[in-house]
Scaffold this motif. Sequence first.
Motif, PDB file in Angstrom:
ATOM      1  N   ARG A 212      38.099  39.908  30.075  1.00  0.00           N
ATOM      2  CA  ARG A 212      37.221  40.915  30.686  1.00  0.00           C
ATOM      3  C   ARG A 212      37.616  41.201  32.142  1.00  0.00           C
ATOM      4  NH1 ARG A 212      31.630  37.976  30.027  1.00  0.00           N
ATOM      5  NH2 ARG A 212      33.025  36.238  30.561  1.00  0.00           N
ATOM      6  N   THR A 213      38.418  40.338  32.727  1.00  0.00           N
ATOM      7  CA  THR A 213      38.811  40.492  34.130  1.00  0.00           C
ATOM      8  C   THR A 213      39.794  41.645  34.292  1.00  0.00           C
ATOM      9  OG1 THR A 213      38.459  38.165  34.676  1.00  0.00           O
ATOM     10  CG2 THR A 213      40.024  39.378  36.041  1.00  0.00           C
ATOM     11  N   ASN A 214      39.455  42.595  35.151  1.00  0.00           N
ATOM     12  CA  ASN A 214      40.385  43.684  35.470  1.00  0.00           C
ATOM     13  C   ASN A 214      40.480  43.921  36.983  1.00  0.00           C
ATOM     14  OD1 ASN A 214      37.882  44.821  35.832  1.00  0.00           O
ATOM     15  ND2 ASN A 214      38.212  46.583  34.484  1.00  0.00           N
ATOM     16  N   LEU A 215      40.179  42.882  37.748  1.00  0.00           N
ATOM     17  CA  LEU A 215      40.439  42.846  39.178  1.00  0.00           C
ATOM     18  C   LEU A 215      41.232  41.576  39.484  1.00  0.00           C
ATOM     19  CD1 LEU A 215      36.924  43.723  40.719  1.00  0.00           C
ATOM     20  CD2 LEU A 215      38.820  45.292  40.282  1.00  0.00           C
ATOM     21  N   THR A 216      41.984  41.601  40.549  1.00  0.00           N
ATOM     22  CA  THR A 216      42.607  40.370  41.025  1.00  0.00           C
ATOM     23  C   THR A 216      41.961  39.988  42.346  1.00  0.00           C
ATOM     24  OG1 THR A 216      44.353  41.544  42.220  1.00  0.00           O
ATOM     25  CG2 THR A 216      44.817  40.902  39.946  1.00  0.00           C
ATOM     26  N   ILE A 217      42.062  38.711  42.664  1.00  0.00           N
ATOM     27  CA  ILE A 217      41.478  38.225  43.902  1.00  0.00           C
ATOM     28  C   ILE A 217      42.541  37.461  44.664  1.00  0.00           C
ATOM     29  CG2 ILE A 217      40.603  36.044  42.942  1.00  0.00           C
ATOM     30  CD1 ILE A 217      38.006  36.678  44.635  1.00  0.00           C
ATOM     31  N   THR A 218      42.563  37.622  45.967  1.00  0.00           N
ATOM     32  CA  THR A 218      43.595  36.996  46.789  1.00  0.00           C
ATOM     33  C   THR A 218      42.967  36.450  48.057  1.00  0.00           C
ATOM     34  OG1 THR A 218      45.703  37.355  47.905  1.00  0.00           O
ATOM     35  CG2 THR A 218      44.149  39.170  47.951  1.00  0.00           C
ATOM     36  N   SER A 219      43.634  35.472  48.628  1.00  0.00           N
ATOM     37  CA  SER A 219      43.193  34.900  49.895  1.00  0.00           C
ATOM     38  C   SER A 219      44.278  35.110  50.932  1.00  0.00           C
ATOM     39  CB  SER A 219      42.866  33.414  49.727  1.00  0.00           C
ATOM     40  OG  SER A 219      42.345  32.877  50.931  1.00  0.00           O
ATOM     41  N   THR A 220      44.165  34.424  52.056  1.00  0.00           N
ATOM     42  CA  THR A 220      45.145  34.588  53.123  1.00  0.00           C
ATOM     43  C   THR A 220      45.263  33.295  53.895  1.00  0.00           C
ATOM     44  OG1 THR A 220      45.835  36.039  54.924  1.00  0.00           O
ATOM     45  CG2 THR A 220      43.522  35.448  54.860  1.00  0.00           C
ATOM     46  N   ASP A 221      46.141  33.275  54.876  1.00  0.00           N
ATOM     47  CA  ASP A 221      46.321  32.131  55.775  1.00  0.00           C
ATOM     48  C   ASP A 221      45.951  32.561  57.188  1.00  0.00           C
ATOM     49  OD1 ASP A 221      47.470  30.772  53.600  1.00  0.00           O
ATOM     50  OD2 ASP A 221      49.450  31.573  54.092  1.00  0.00           O
ATOM     51  N   PRO A 222      45.500  31.588  58.018  1.00  0.00           N
ATOM     52  CA  PRO A 222      45.277  30.181  57.710  1.00  0.00           C
ATOM     53  C   PRO A 222      43.983  29.953  56.955  1.00  0.00           C
ATOM     54  CG  PRO A 222      44.693  30.619  59.976  1.00  0.00           C
ATOM     55  CD  PRO A 222      45.277  31.894  59.445  1.00  0.00           C
TER      56      PRO A 222
END
Length: 778
Positions: A212-222
Amino acid sequence: MITTSLLMALVATAIPSVAARPDPDLYRRAMSKFNEVRTCGLSDEAPTVKAPKANPWAQITPNDVTAVWDLLHSPAAGLNLTHPDDATATDNYVYFIDTLATNKSAVLPYIDGNGTLPPKYARAVIFEGGKTEPVSQDYMIGPLPVSEKTTIEKLDYIYNGGNGGTVPYNSRYFDGKRSKLANDFLLPIVEEINDILVALFDGAWYGSGDPRTNLTITSTDPQSFDGSSSFRSMMFRYPGKASYLTPLDFYILLDVSGTDISYYKLKGFVTNEKYFKTVAELRKAFEAGEIKNEFPQTRDQEWAMVNHKPEMGVRDLEDRMAPQNIEIGGKRYKLDLEEGYVEYMGWTFYLSFTRTLGLAFNDVKFKGERVLYELQMQEAAAQYAGYTPKAANTVYHDTYYSFGTTVSALVEGYDCPFGSSMLNVTYPSGNKTRVHPGALCVFEADTGFPLARHSYGGGSEYGFGNLGSVKDAALHLRLVYTVGNYDYLFDYSFHLDGSMEIQVRASGYLQSSPYYKTQGRFGPRIYKSTQGSYHSHILNFKADFDILDTKNSLEVTELIVANQSQPWFPELGVFEQMELSTSYMEEEKMFNWAPNNQAMYSVVNKAKTNAWGEKRGYRIVPGRSNVALPVKNSPFSAKSSTMLKSHLAVTRQHDNEPVANSFQNVNMAAKPQQDFGKFFDGEKVDDEDIVLWFNLGMHHYTRSEDVPVTLFSEAVSSIVLAPQNFNDRAPEGDLRNRRWAEVDDDGVLTYEDYSIELPTCQIKLDEPFTKIEKLTFA
């Protein structure tokens, strides 16, 4: 009158030296020999050479990698390790094994004398999540090969941050195990608001494995400042190959400190430039109509592919093959593939490689005399600007992602010229050694201009009395490191004049932000709902100069303007005049290029002079875009990025200061594991073994021409290390690839080709050039 093109033919064609009058058919007759068929050196192997000594900087061997792995996992080691495939964040497991750089003090007696080859050591980073207080710990394992003499010790001596090789759990690399914990905590939060995501973006997130997932999720540094806590600034995107260009205006802020998710916390949501601390606050604003998607993002990403776009039209004659560089006379460089050793036109050097830092050059000599002991990149960083959690939070240190492991295969004829030596790159991966075929190319290239040229006298019909032109060329070693969204092209070139040039180019997808009408100060709109986020790329390099020996100085030659009078110009009185003022840096220092480039910095050997009594040395010549990090006091890069904040720095060489940065520094901005600022403790650098640190980079003023990707032609930075009185004269007189022409008083032209005839051939591209040679640096 003779035409310019015909004149060049007279001087450059491969016809023996003769006396001649202008002949309009000479060029045609000479060029007719091009009907002969040759391969133009395209399929030639590079000549081989035997390195004078075994490479003391070489990688540990594949057998060593496996043996070290087995030793670490043995019960006798007492490390209580779990295989990484089976481990969780609360287990002890090996993150990576790499080659530990051999100390310079151990190498010099061997490479310069009769000392024995120093033993090799491995470096292992182990995530010790099973401890009461979980940490990341560096270890050194050696001597190698593994035997009863081999020990496992904490690797502390190369770090000055106060805790040696120990890094708190909250600051260690955020690998898949930690990401799973964070995502397990995140999932129920997002499930509560998926209806809002669907309404705003026609998308939802139920975890990466849910259909059902049709988005992606991302993070960053630091994701930490000092290890006392850990945080994540999450952002949603539309999935796809160009997801970096389809960001969505929705952020989730998390506190993910420690290994127990029951202590994790939601810090809030950000959207529409507003901050909501709880799900309830977010839902209330949404239901009140206060949250909208003013600029809907596109899911179609075909516009962002690096492929041909017929709809953009066709350029005239673009159906023809573009010009190519060809080693037309055959390869003029020699390789020892086993030792990673190269010879070229007076240059000799060794190559080494680590998974953390990538390619390094060692024992670099010109005409048998050492110029550099070591040249290696230390960090490739980028800091962003923006009024969103992700953009404001982002500081990348690409060594954090094991920079050397990101080398990608090169496309012959496009990334590198046809006929290049396409060499493999290897590095440890788990308990094995991974091979990236054709990831390093070596080739000689025409620079496009002569090394030297001069004509004298213009009375003849040729326009000169005598004319000399020396052909220029350079040897290039090139790699492309692809770290996430960016491709960095590193080009190291060795020139015939004894200079060395380092160029770095950047291409790839922008890490972009959602478009806001109110945020033009952070970058322009580059697509329907995408803003190009401004950022600065800074790449730090270590250049350990050893001009002839280890007793060197940093000479500063300033161009000053002084008021003076000269008795032979009495009518001028006092007038301005330029002068040179020479001094030497006394202590370790970080400094910048002088305004208007009115200072020259040279590493010299005071005890070694050329024939004219001048100190022999090499100067550091700024090229294109020599920049430093603009922000000095950002909490996201406070002390972890010190080496990036000035153009240049000079320090004393020490075995316990081998690198400017730790790969885990990015998550320790307030308390770095390797604090470059502590290198500067008042030590003398005059007539000492010194190291110069320099920065290349680009202030990336983003633009619509960054779509689909940033262009190598524009995003480039360079520097040149050039002889400064190192020689008695320009090192060009021993080059035979030149033409000398003279016209006597009767107008008779004579010219000399020094028996270097212009090879004549027809290029045959019947077979693709996919030859791969093996280079293991072992």
